[in-house]
Design a protein around this motif. Structure first.
Motif, short mmCIF file in Angstrom:
data_model
loop_
_atom_site.label_atom_id
_atom_site.label_comp_id
_atom_site.label_asym_id
_atom_site.label_seq_id
_atom_site.Cartn_x
_atom_site.Cartn_y
_atom_site.Cartn_z
N TRP A 1 -4.25 14.22 6.57
CA TRP A 1 -4.78 12.86 6.46
C TRP A 1 -5.39 12.51 7.82
O TRP A 1 -4.75 12.71 8.85
CB TRP A 1 -3.62 11.91 6.12
CG TRP A 1 -4.00 10.48 5.96
CD1 TRP A 1 -4.20 9.80 4.80
CD2 TRP A 1 -4.23 9.53 7.01
NE1 TRP A 1 -4.54 8.51 5.06
CE2 TRP A 1 -4.57 8.33 6.40
CE3 TRP A 1 -4.20 9.60 8.41
CZ2 TRP A 1 -4.86 7.19 7.13
CZ3 TRP A 1 -4.50 8.46 9.13
CH2 TRP A 1 -4.82 7.27 8.50
N THR B 1 -8.37 -1.58 16.97
CA THR B 1 -9.09 -0.53 16.25
C THR B 1 -9.44 -1.04 14.86
O THR B 1 -8.73 -1.89 14.31
CB THR B 1 -8.27 0.77 16.07
OG1 THR B 1 -7.12 0.49 15.28
CG2 THR B 1 -7.87 1.38 17.40
N TYR B 2 -10.53 -0.53 14.33
CA TYR B 2 -10.92 -0.83 12.95
C TYR B 2 -10.95 0.49 12.18
O TYR B 2 -11.69 1.41 12.54
CB TYR B 2 -12.31 -1.49 12.90
CG TYR B 2 -12.66 -1.97 11.51
CD1 TYR B 2 -12.43 -3.29 11.15
CD2 TYR B 2 -13.19 -1.11 10.57
CE1 TYR B 2 -12.71 -3.73 9.87
CE2 TYR B 2 -13.47 -1.54 9.28
CZ TYR B 2 -13.24 -2.85 8.95
OH TYR B 2 -13.51 -3.28 7.67
N ARG B 3 -10.14 0.58 11.13
CA ARG B 3 -10.10 1.80 10.31
C ARG B 3 -11.28 1.76 9.34
O ARG B 3 -11.26 1.00 8.37
CB ARG B 3 -8.76 1.85 9.57
CG ARG B 3 -8.63 2.89 8.49
CD ARG B 3 -8.25 4.27 8.99
NE ARG B 3 -7.31 4.28 10.08
CZ ARG B 3 -5.98 4.16 9.99
NH1 ARG B 3 -5.41 3.99 8.83
NH2 ARG B 3 -5.23 4.20 11.06
N GLU C 1 -10.85 6.81 5.58
CA GLU C 1 -9.80 7.83 5.71
C GLU C 1 -10.24 9.05 4.92
O GLU C 1 -10.91 8.91 3.89
CB GLU C 1 -8.49 7.31 5.12
CG GLU C 1 -8.00 6.02 5.75
CD GLU C 1 -6.95 5.31 4.92
OE1 GLU C 1 -6.49 4.24 5.36
OE2 GLU C 1 -6.59 5.80 3.83
N THR D 1 -8.63 12.79 3.27
CA THR D 1 -7.47 13.66 3.03
C THR D 1 -7.99 14.99 2.50
O THR D 1 -8.97 15.02 1.74
CB THR D 1 -6.50 13.07 2.00
OG1 THR D 1 -7.21 12.64 0.85
CG2 THR D 1 -5.74 11.90 2.57
N THR E 1 -11.98 7.92 1.52
CA THR E 1 -11.68 6.58 1.01
C THR E 1 -12.23 5.54 1.98
O THR E 1 -11.83 5.49 3.14
CB THR E 1 -10.16 6.37 0.87
OG1 THR E 1 -9.64 7.43 0.07
CG2 THR E 1 -9.84 5.04 0.22
N ALA E 2 -13.17 4.75 1.49
CA ALA E 2 -13.74 3.67 2.29
C ALA E 2 -13.69 2.40 1.46
O ALA E 2 -14.07 2.42 0.29
CB ALA E 2 -15.18 3.99 2.68
N ALA E 3 -13.23 1.31 2.06
CA ALA E 3 -13.04 0.05 1.34
C ALA E 3 -12.26 0.34 0.06
O ALA E 3 -11.16 0.89 0.13
CB ALA E 3 -14.37 -0.62 1.06
N ASP E 4 -12.77 0.05 -1.10
CA ASP E 4 -12.02 0.23 -2.34
C ASP E 4 -12.39 1.49 -3.10
O ASP E 4 -11.92 1.71 -4.20
CB ASP E 4 -12.25 -0.99 -3.25
CG ASP E 4 -11.06 -1.91 -3.21
OD1 ASP E 4 -10.05 -1.54 -2.60
OD2 ASP E 4 -11.16 -3.00 -3.80
N ALA F 1 -12.81 5.68 -3.52
CA ALA F 1 -12.37 7.01 -3.07
C ALA F 1 -13.23 8.04 -3.79
O ALA F 1 -13.37 7.98 -5.01
CB ALA F 1 -10.91 7.22 -3.41
N ARG G 1 -22.10 -2.28 4.88
CA ARG G 1 -20.78 -2.72 5.35
C ARG G 1 -20.45 -2.09 6.72
O ARG G 1 -19.97 -2.78 7.62
CB ARG G 1 -19.72 -2.30 4.31
CG ARG G 1 -18.31 -2.65 4.72
CD ARG G 1 -18.06 -4.13 4.70
NE ARG G 1 -16.77 -4.49 5.28
CZ ARG G 1 -16.61 -5.35 6.27
NH1 ARG G 1 -17.65 -5.94 6.83
NH2 ARG G 1 -15.42 -5.65 6.71
N GLN H 1 -22.45 -3.76 9.37
CA GLN H 1 -21.87 -5.08 9.66
C GLN H 1 -20.63 -4.96 10.56
O GLN H 1 -20.46 -5.74 11.51
CB GLN H 1 -21.50 -5.68 8.32
CG GLN H 1 -21.26 -7.16 8.30
CD GLN H 1 -20.98 -7.59 6.86
OE1 GLN H 1 -20.39 -6.85 6.06
NE2 GLN H 1 -21.41 -8.77 6.53
N VAL H 2 -19.78 -4.00 10.26
CA VAL H 2 -18.54 -3.83 11.03
C VAL H 2 -18.87 -3.43 12.48
O VAL H 2 -18.35 -4.02 13.44
CB VAL H 2 -17.63 -2.76 10.37
CG1 VAL H 2 -16.49 -2.37 11.31
CG2 VAL H 2 -17.06 -3.29 9.06
N ALA I 1 -20.29 -6.32 14.34
CA ALA I 1 -19.28 -7.33 14.65
C ALA I 1 -18.46 -6.90 15.87
O ALA I 1 -18.16 -7.71 16.75
CB ALA I 1 -18.36 -7.54 13.44
#
Lengths: 289, 133
Positions: free
Chosen positions: B53, B67-69, B72, B74, B85-88, B90, B111, B114-115, B118
């Motif tokens: 992971w 930190t901003y994840r 992820e 796996t 897996t990003a936001a909702d 996978a 997105r 934007q992150v 920010a």
């Protein structure tokens, strides 16, 4: 006492209900998921009804969670860890001790199967541990719509949230240790939500869903949860956590006890209190002890 | 008599088609793209089923422990299939080329933009406060 409320609003314009809830329960910290209410409208509503002045504590880049509080901005530390589905920051209430406040809205069962949600909890739990290390503080409270039940593997896995139902067991077994040559340690959470399943005390959960109809399904779920690290257990009483079913004017449930998702949200709000007051130790007491 | 070595020759780690090297390349590229204002780091962990992971975290030297994840991944010890897996959402892919395409779509998403913007804004604002102290 610091008083908290968490609610997944399901995108509904529930400002009047929130105004009544925050005034009725003297809420200090309001945490919301799926909130589509603009900040201005929310503040107008919250500040019309009760004592103190609510303000919004903005995240850095996250979008799915909202935090409003009557506490001064300076009571909140900077955001430590963040993702679309969680925000972790420290909170020190006036005259109180510092805690690590974790707000979360994890992936929905509609979008992700249970295994994928379990995997996401591994990363979430790791972010909590990283934040605790960064803050130098493990008095942590996790609040949110975790989209898994207290009995799901993601909640019980030591690499997941590792949250158990009995506070005395948590105090006795924390941290859980595995391995002989190379010992791995896993900090525990206490999960008081276990006590809210079933019909001994209404409601039977925070979320009811009977539309997918699999053959193994509890129908009533407690996706909305509060988890506490052992360091906060002497500051929490079971009676100080409730799943709310009314705002004092309207019932948030239907006649069968299920959440009224048509009029309000399909989730019920959680109210809880923690005694975060700084405790003064008297030398005379210590010498007696 | 010379010592017997029964081991085969091994490939250099970089020559193995690992999704992790691609992630490391993108972390380096982000640093260049944001002139060091936003950095990316990989945070590994072990998953319960023996798979690996890795969290892809954004951070900034100006923002302390923040930190901003962003996403992820796996994957099993043999690297594929890899799930991102990003936001909702996978998504699972079977090859490095597919992973590259998926990663590009995530990094180029509105997105992500934007992150990163920010975090850059926050880092710049706090950097200015620090400088004016």
């Amino acid at each position: 006492m610091a008083t908290f409320l968490f609610w997944n609003l399901c995108g509904r314009p529930l400002e009047p209900v929130l105004r009544r809830l925050t005034a009725r329960h003297g809420i200090d910290v309001l945490m919301l998921a799926e909130c589509a209410i603009p900040e201005g409208a929310m503040l107008n509503s919250l500040n019309a009804g009760g004592p103190g002045t609510f303000r919004r504590l903005p995240p850095v880049a996250s979008q799915r969670l909202d935090l409003y509080s009557r506490f001064d901005r300076l009571c909140f530390g900077p955001v430590l860890k963040e993702a679309d589905h969680y925000i972790i920051r420290s909170l020190t209430p006036p005259g109180g001790i510092e805690i690590v406040l974790v707000m979360a809205h994890l992936a929905s069962p509609i979008r992700r199967d249970l295994r994928a949600r379990h995997s996401r909890c591994i990363g979430f739990a790791q972010a909590i541990r990283d934040a605790e290390q960064a803050a130098g503080n493990d008095r942590t409270v996790v609040v949110g719509d975790l989209n898994v039940n207290p009995f799901d593997d993601a909640m019980l896995d030591v690499r997941g949230l590792n949250a158990l139902a009995d506070s005395r067991t948590v105090l006795r077994k924390d941290p859980r240790r595995f391995g002989r040559l190379q010992v791995e340690e896993f900090r525990l959470f206490y999960n008081p939500m276990w006590s809210h399943f079933g019909d001994a005390v209404q409601p039977a959960g925070t979320y009811y869903y009977d539309k997918s109809n699999p053959e193994v399904d509890p129908l009533w779920n407690i996706y909305d949860q509060v988890l506490l690290r052992p360091g906060l257990l002497d500051r929490f009483r079971s009676k100080n956590l409730k799943i709310l079913t009314t705002d004092g004017l309207h019932s948030l449930t239907r006649s069968d006890g299920t959440p009224n998702g048509d009029g309000f949200s399909d989730h019920l709000p959680i109210w809880f209190q923690l005694d975060l007051r700084r405790r003064v130790r008297h030398a005379s007491n210590e010498s007696l002890a | 008599m010379p010592a017997t070595n029964l081991w085969p020759d091994f490939q250099a780690p970089e020559a193995i088609n690992s999704p992790v090297f691609l992630l490391k390349e993108q972390a380096t590229a982000l640093q260049q793209k944001t002139k060091g204002l936003v950095l990316a780091g990989l945070r590994p962990a072990s998953a319960p089923d023996g798979s690996f992971w890795v969290g892809f975290n954004l951070y900034s030297p100006a923002l302390g422990e923040y930190t901003y994840r962003l996403f992820e991944v796996t994957y099993p010890p043999q690297f594929f299939p890899v799930t991102l897996t990003a936001a909702d959402t996978a998504q699972t892919v079977q090859t490095l080329d597919q992973f590259k395409a998926l990663l590009e779509s995530v990094l180029r998403s509105s997105r992500t933009k934007q992150v990163v913007e920010a975090i850059m804004a926050q880092a710049t604002a706090l950097g200015a406060v620090e400088a004016g102290k």
